[in-house]
Write an enzyme that holds these catalytic residues in place. Structure first.
Site, mmCIF file in Angstrom:
data_model
loop_
_atom_site.group_PDB
_atom_site.id
_atom_site.type_symbol
_atom_site.label_atom_id
_atom_site.label_comp_id
_atom_site.label_asym_id
_atom_site.label_seq_id
_atom_site.Cartn_x
_atom_site.Cartn_y
_atom_site.Cartn_z
ATOM 1 N N GLU A 36 -54.648 41.727 141.056
ATOM 2 C CA GLU A 36 -53.703 41.169 140.085
ATOM 3 C C GLU A 36 -52.816 42.221 139.443
ATOM 4 O OE1 GLU A 36 -55.794 39.208 136.884
ATOM 5 O OE2 GLU A 36 -57.504 40.558 137.067
ATOM 6 N N SER A 78 -59.523 38.122 145.313
ATOM 7 C CA SER A 78 -58.984 36.879 144.783
ATOM 8 C C SER A 78 -57.708 37.238 144.029
ATOM 9 C CB SER A 78 -59.999 36.221 143.846
ATOM 10 O OG SER A 78 -59.411 35.082 143.259
ATOM 11 N N GLY A 129 -28.244 3.756 141.270
ATOM 12 C CA GLY A 129 -27.495 3.561 140.041
ATOM 13 C C GLY A 129 -26.808 4.803 139.493
ATOM 14 N N GLY A 137 -55.065 37.132 141.455
ATOM 15 C CA GLY A 137 -54.793 36.570 140.137
ATOM 16 C C GLY A 137 -53.282 36.523 140.027
ATOM 17 N N THR A 138 -52.698 35.438 140.510
ATOM 18 C CA THR A 138 -51.232 35.433 140.631
ATOM 19 C C THR A 138 -50.529 35.296 139.285
ATOM 20 O OG1 THR A 138 -51.452 33.096 141.221
ATOM 21 C CG2 THR A 138 -51.085 34.653 143.019
ATOM 22 N N MET A 193 -24.279 6.657 140.839
ATOM 23 C CA MET A 193 -22.835 6.718 141.009
ATOM 24 C C MET A 193 -22.299 5.293 140.981
ATOM 25 S SD MET A 193 -22.665 9.868 143.625
ATOM 26 C CE MET A 193 -23.722 9.042 144.752
ATOM 27 N N TYR A 240 -58.712 30.403 150.873
ATOM 28 C CA TYR A 240 -58.774 29.290 149.927
ATOM 29 C C TYR A 240 -57.797 29.481 148.775
ATOM 30 C CZ TYR A 240 -61.479 32.243 146.704
ATOM 31 O OH TYR A 240 -61.862 33.235 145.847
ATOM 32 N N CYS A 266 -56.608 32.489 142.614
ATOM 33 C CA CYS A 266 -57.165 31.717 141.517
ATOM 34 C C CYS A 266 -56.191 31.552 140.366
ATOM 35 C CB CYS A 266 -58.470 32.338 141.034
ATOM 36 S SG CYS A 266 -58.266 33.988 140.377
ATOM 37 N N ARG A 298 -64.227 31.534 134.179
ATOM 38 C CA ARG A 298 -63.815 32.519 133.168
ATOM 39 C C ARG A 298 -64.928 32.614 132.139
ATOM 40 N NH1 ARG A 298 -59.598 28.916 134.008
ATOM 41 N NH2 ARG A 298 -57.615 29.794 134.672
ATOM 42 N N ASP A 350 -51.305 37.176 136.442
ATOM 43 C CA ASP A 350 -51.045 38.556 136.045
ATOM 44 C C ASP A 350 -50.171 39.275 137.069
ATOM 45 O OD1 ASP A 350 -52.059 39.539 133.525
ATOM 46 O OD2 ASP A 350 -54.026 38.835 134.214
ATOM 47 N N LYS A 391 -26.840 5.027 152.486
ATOM 48 C CA LYS A 391 -26.394 3.639 152.487
ATOM 49 C C LYS A 391 -25.550 3.342 153.725
ATOM 50 C CE LYS A 391 -25.272 2.169 148.363
ATOM 51 N NZ LYS A 391 -24.369 2.282 147.207
ATOM 52 N N ARG A 409 -33.191 0.645 152.354
ATOM 53 C CA ARG A 409 -33.572 2.060 152.246
ATOM 54 C C ARG A 409 -35.077 2.116 152.000
ATOM 55 N NH1 ARG A 409 -30.450 2.401 146.629
ATOM 56 N NH2 ARG A 409 -31.731 0.925 145.515
ATOM 57 N N HIS A 442 -33.244 -1.300 136.295
ATOM 58 C CA HIS A 442 -33.102 0.156 136.356
ATOM 59 C C HIS A 442 -34.343 0.848 135.821
ATOM 60 C CE1 HIS A 442 -31.868 4.073 134.661
ATOM 61 N NE2 HIS A 442 -31.264 4.171 135.831
ATOM 62 N N ARG A 477 -18.280 1.464 147.602
ATOM 63 C CA ARG A 477 -19.645 1.834 147.191
ATOM 64 C C ARG A 477 -19.937 3.281 147.519
ATOM 65 N NH1 ARG A 477 -23.326 -2.234 150.484
ATOM 66 N NH2 ARG A 477 -24.752 -1.833 148.755
HETATM 67 P P1 ADP Z 1 -26.075 1.164 144.094
HETATM 68 O O1 ADP Z 1 -25.994 2.358 144.945
HETATM 69 O O2 ADP Z 1 -25.977 1.463 142.649
HETATM 70 O O3 ADP Z 1 -27.222 0.271 144.452
HETATM 71 P P2 ADP Z 1 -24.350 -0.576 145.600
HETATM 72 O O4 ADP Z 1 -23.258 0.068 146.315
HETATM 73 O O5 ADP Z 1 -25.543 -0.931 146.381
HETATM 74 O O6 ADP Z 1 -24.752 0.332 144.359
HETATM 75 O O7 ADP Z 1 -23.773 -1.838 144.912
HETATM 76 C C1 ADP Z 1 -24.429 -2.541 143.919
HETATM 77 C C2 ADP Z 1 -24.440 -4.007 144.197
HETATM 78 O O8 ADP Z 1 -23.138 -4.500 144.409
HETATM 79 C C3 ADP Z 1 -25.174 -4.384 145.470
HETATM 80 O O9 ADP Z 1 -26.537 -4.469 145.256
HETATM 81 C C4 ADP Z 1 -24.579 -5.739 145.792
HETATM 82 O O10 ADP Z 1 -25.250 -6.737 145.047
HETATM 83 C C5 ADP Z 1 -23.180 -5.602 145.283
HETATM 84 N N1 ADP Z 1 -22.297 -5.381 146.420
HETATM 85 C C6 ADP Z 1 -21.934 -4.223 146.966
HETATM 86 N N2 ADP Z 1 -21.131 -4.416 148.027
HETATM 87 C C7 ADP Z 1 -20.993 -5.754 148.148
HETATM 88 C C8 ADP Z 1 -20.309 -6.591 149.062
HETATM 89 N N3 ADP Z 1 -19.620 -6.081 150.078
HETATM 90 N N4 ADP Z 1 -20.385 -7.907 148.883
HETATM 91 C C9 ADP Z 1 -21.107 -8.413 147.857
HETATM 92 N N5 ADP Z 1 -21.766 -7.692 146.977
HETATM 93 C C10 ADP Z 1 -21.716 -6.371 147.106
HETATM 94 MG MG MG Z 2 -27.542 -0.648 146.074
HETATM 95 MG MG MG Z 3 -24.120 1.472 141.374
#
Ligand code: ADP
Ligand code: MG
Ligand code: MG
Length: 908
Positions: free
Chosen positions: A780, A799, A109, A801-802, A111, A886, A866, A597, A804, A29, A373, A491, A100
């Site tokens: 084997e 061949s 999602g 026979g991994t 952390m 092969y 095999c 076989r 056995d 990120k 990403r 999610h 973040r």
């Molecule tokens: P995750 O890794 O779970 O996607 P993020 O760090 O991307 O978590 O944060 C989740 C959401 O929080 C982002 O998709 C965004 O909508 C909101 N967010 C994060 N930072 C900011 C920011 N600086 N301003 C406004 N919204 C934010």
């Molecule tokens: Mg995010």
């Molecule tokens: Mg999050």
């Protein structure tokens, strides 16, 4: 421990210290936020605290790391203050921050994130004054207290049936006010919520909510470091092979506000379709919302593009008028912003040369990008995007091949619902086609129970209001996932696509009662354990169980396989015992049969009786009579294989399993057999007892059978050569390879080879026709690998026979390993399941040694594998490096092995 002395990296409009290439240090990120700044894309400024700081925290604790980063963090905050023209902690016009997490590999999602940090009772008034929007100020404060209370202070639901304590309070206030959505709460309600939230925290945690912004900031940073080690993050890393040692970075960034009225919004978008791979920009957003509102499925999100919006309306059965007034697309609602967003997505995809998953926020008519990403995608999307980007000239052949994860081809090969069965099925609800595929299973409502059920071998569908990161394990073992809430970017949807798991999300008609363990749709209701079916490609939910059939393969799949053929050196054959399997394998591009076989043919229909007759026979003459009955059946089977595999090698292994596998061990079964064989049950029992072995795996099996009963080898050889000549006479071109199993000494091989060669000569003489054939052996037993040079002088092919070879080298049997192997894997004693992925250091060494010894005496000796390992990508790469000719695997794994072989060749 690190020696670096820089821990904080700035990003913003006037200065950016990081870049995309610095993922290890800044996390995905942070590195990409910096890269977007470099590209001139609008990003709220901020700074990234490096992953090395997290490692320092894990190794040496909080005090140590705070001392290490204190001055750099203060410099970072000063930088953001300067860029934004606001002061952190200023009660009149506060700078608010988001904190973040962000590791090297994307863990969506997993952390925690905290928004609106810096607010307190004074600052909220300042914010309200400055923006002239009291509701907004209190909405932000409410969200901050809720997130901070949960993530940093630890106020969470007590048990799995419990709701989030903050949500309970919120629902209560909503009910009191008679409203459904949180957007309908006014400033007064939000004030009440903040007060109640704080009181709840004080009552349950025994501490006051911190008012000092700096105390808030340090608390948040530390809790992000800690979140690296929470359970769900650990499970995610386990499932995705991410090392526990990497650590997460922390991004501290100026807030921008999507909740600042109707000209503001927040959303998520993909540069291409993550489900199908179609080259179509798509995404979802919510007006007057913040953060995770879109993915949390709190309100029904709207589509960014008009095309997407119309498609969505079709699936959600929303009429055009209702769509335009209640759920307009961003393209219609804010055309200027939409145009900017299009520009940004194009720039980002062209820059990263891969499908991007984007997060954005619109604050009062201004677009801000918050994340980019490489997007998670289904196997089908993976293939289509790779091939189309290649055709569009964005990437080269090598990149296209490397983009597809071999195992994910499984998704494409997955069965789909049988059209006939589907006609009779009853649709009970519709949701969004979140992740394609077909699934039938019994309803479960809790992720941990899905896990238990899967362990018992039951097919289950996980039905949830919505899923959360805690549900990961259960999602990974369920056949499919159904959620009542959430959009295409929820999610459940994102994770399911990443797993290649069928998912229908946002099926609004579905009501889940966790306490009663029931799902209700309209007037009907389903209990836990009842069967339902999902079509993740259409979003349909069906009552009951529906039959499935094989998938149809797309042109992109064919294109990918053609690419693989151009680059792979290692050939891929298939393990196939029937003409049907052989045909399937050929369709998938197998270039031969690496293992047939023969014993599998003995279990069918009346054959088992002939086999049992042979086993019961008291002398050679009796055995020969029974074998004569088996001969025509085997011959017909082999002829079918030779026909399907004309021009390609077919390796037939002589009888391998111990004879006791062909007789019943229970009294009832023995009675039936006695009646059929017209002998006394006593005689059967006696013979079964004679066949009993303490370690059948190490007993009377493999070539040991053929050596003690050469008439079996004779019959099988005759069947093979007669079948080959028959196939040849009918216009096929059979390429016969006869394989002797379980050899440990060259003398064993020689004894069997003599019988086979003599039989071949006899058949050729009788028929007045002949054909070339190869006579080889399996490697084997460890001894065979050790003396492979002496065996190689006689055998024309090896061949491995991994299966056995693994059992005998490791010293445990596959059937018994279940009692300890899971613990071994958990403790890291073995890195990988040795029966799935070859133990390269141990068993692999024997393989490499035997290859070298074999080639030293017979340079052109053909060498293959095999065992199960032939279809495992990591093992395929190893066999490529070891110089095999092969690998052979089950037909469905042939495409996977071919792609893995091509990738291995590209890695050279
Ligand atoms: P995750 O890794 O779970 O996607 P993020 O760090 O991307 O978590 O944060 C989740 C959401 O929080 C982002 O998709 C965004 O909508 C909101 N967010 C994060 N930072 C900011 C920011 N600086 N301003 C406004 N919204 C934010
Ligand atoms: Mg995010
Ligand atoms: Mg999050």
């Amino acid at each position: 421990m690190s020696t670096a002395n820089k821990f904080v990296y700035l990003f913003g409009s006037i200065r950016t210290e990081g870049a995309a290439a610095m993922k290890n240090l800044l996390g995905g990120k942070g590195a990409n936020l910096a890269e977007m700044c470099r590209l001139g894309i609008p990003v709220p400024s901020g700074f990234t605290i490096s992953t090395e700081s997290c490692t320092e925290f894990t190794e040496r604790g909080q005090q140590h790391v705070l001392a290490l980063i204190d001055s750099e963090v203060r410099r970072g905050v000063a930088f953001v203050e300067h860029e934004m023209g606001k002061r952190f902690g200023d009660a009149n016009d506060p700078l608010l921050l988001s904190v973040r997490s962000g590791a090297r590999a994307s863990m969506p999602g997993m952390m925690d994130t905290i928004l609106n940090l810096g607010l307190n009772d004074q600052a909220v008034a300042g914010l309200a004054n400055r923006t002239g929007n009291e509701r907004f100020a209190w909405d932000s404060y409410r969200r901050f207290v809720q997130m901070y209370g949960d993530v940093v202070m630890g106020l969470k639901p007590v048990s799995k049936e419990d709701h989030d304590p903050f949500e309970v309070v919120m629902d209560m206030v909503k009910a009191k006010r008679g409203v459904r959505l949180d957007t309908e709460l006014d400033a007064g309600d939000l004030k009440e919520l903040v007060a109640r939230f704080k009181a709840l925290i004080r009552a349950r945690i025994g501490r006051d909510f911190p008012v000092d912004p700096w105390e808030q900031l340090w608390g948040a940073v530390i809790s992000v470091f800690e979140s690296w080690n929470n359970d769900r993050a650990r499970v995610y890393r386990e499932l995705n092979d991410i090392p526990q040692s990497w650590g997460t970075a922390v991004n501290v960034q100026a807030m921008v506000f999507g909740n600042l009225g109707d000209g503001s919004a927040t959303g998520v978008a993909f540069t291409r379709d993550a489900g199908t791979g179609e080259d179509l920009f798509n995404g979802e957003f919510l007006v007057n919302a913040q953060g995770e509102d879109v993915v949390a499925g709190i309100r029904t999100p709207q589509q960014v593009s008009l095309v997407g919006s119309r498609r969505w309306a079709g699936l959600a059965m929303v009429g055009e008028d209702e769509r335009r007034t209640s759920y307009p697309s961003l393209e219609e609602l804010m055309p200027n912003i939409y145009a900017q967003l299009l520009q940004a997505e194009t720039k980002l995809e062209n820059h990263f040369k891969d499908m991007q998953d984007l997060e954005f926020t619109i604050q009062q008519g201004r677009l801000w990008m918050l994340q980019t990403r490489s997007g998670k995608r289904t196997g089908a999307a993976m293939v289509r995007i790779a091939i189309e980007m290649l055709q569009q000239g964005m990437i080269d052949e090598k990149t296209a091949l490397m983009r597809v994860v071999p195992d994910r081809l499984n998704d494409l090969l997955h069965p789909i619902f049988d059209t006939q069965a589907l006609k009779e099925a009853q649709v009970i609800a519709r949701g969004l086609p979140a992740s394609p595929g077909a699934a039938s299973g019994q309803i479960v409502f809790f992720a941990d129970e899905a896990d238990d059920a899967a362990r018992q071998g039951r097919a289950v569908i996980l039905v949830r209001q919505e899923t959360s990161p805690e549900d990961l394990r259960g999602m990974s073992v369920a056949k499919g996932i159904l959620t009542a809430r959430g959009g295409m970017t929820s999610h459940a949807a994102v994770v399911a696509r990443g797993m290649g798991k069928c998912c229908v999300s946002g099926a609004g008609a579905v009501h889940v009662d966790y306490k009663a363990r029931r799902m209700t749709i309209g007037q009907q209701s389903w209990a836990e354990g009842e069967w339902i079916s999902l079509n993740g490609s259409t979003g349909e939910v069906f009552a009951g169980r529906i039959a499935t059939r094989d998938a149809e393969l797309s042109g992109d799949f064919g294109a990918l396989m053609a690419l693989a053929s151009r680059h792979q050196r290692l050939e891929v054959r298939a393990n196939a015992d029937t003409p049907e399997e052989a045909a399937l394998a050929r369709k998938f591009g197998a270039t031969g049969i690496g293992l047939c076989r023969t014993e599998h043919m003995f279990f069918e229909g009346g054959r088992i009786n002939a086999m049992r007759e042979m086993i019961l026979a008291d002398d050679e003459a009796g055995r020969r009579r029974a074998l004569a009955r088996l001969l025509p059946m085997q011959r017909a089977d082999f002829e079918g294989l030779f026909r399907e595999m004309s021009d390609l090698p077919v390796t037939i292994r002589l009888l391998d399993p111990p004879l006791h596998e062909f007789v019943p061990h229970d009294e009832a079964g023995q009675h039936v057999m006695a009646v059929e064989m017209k002998v006394s049950p006593g005689k059967i029992r006696m013979r079964v007892e004679e066949l009993h072995e303490f370690n059948p795996m190490l007993g009377h099996r493999g070539c040991r059978l053929g050596i003690t009963y050469p008439e079996i080898t004779e019959m099988q050889s005759r069947a093979i050569f007669e079948a080959a000549l028959d196939a040849q006479a009918r216009g096929s071109n059979p390429k016969v390879e006869v394989m002797v199993p379980l050899v440990g000494s060259v003398r064993e091989f020689n004894a069997q080879a003599a019988v086979i060669r003599r039989t071949a000569a006899q058949v050729f003489a009788e028929r007045g026709a002949q054909l070339p054939y190869l006579l080889g052996t399996m490697i084997e037993t460890p001894r065979a690998a050790l003396v492979a040079d002496s065996i190689g002088k006689q055998a024309e092919f090896f061949s491995f026979g991994t299966n056995d070879l693994t059992q005998m080298t490791m010293g445990f049997s596959r059937d018994d390993a279940g009692k300890f192997l899971p613990d071994y894997l958990k403790m890291g004693i073995y890195e990988r399941e040795p029966f799935r992925s070859i133990d390269q250091k141990g068993v692999g060494l024997l393989v490499a040694m035997a290859v070298e010894k074999g080639r030293s005496v017979r340079p052109d000796i053909e060498i293959g594998v095999c065992g199960e390992h032939g279809g495992d990508p990591a093992s395929v790469a190893f066999f490529h490096r070891t110089g095999l000719d092969y690998v052979s695997c089950s037909p469905f794994r042939v495409p996977i092995a071919r792609l893995a072989a091509a990738q291995a060749a590209l890695g050279d």
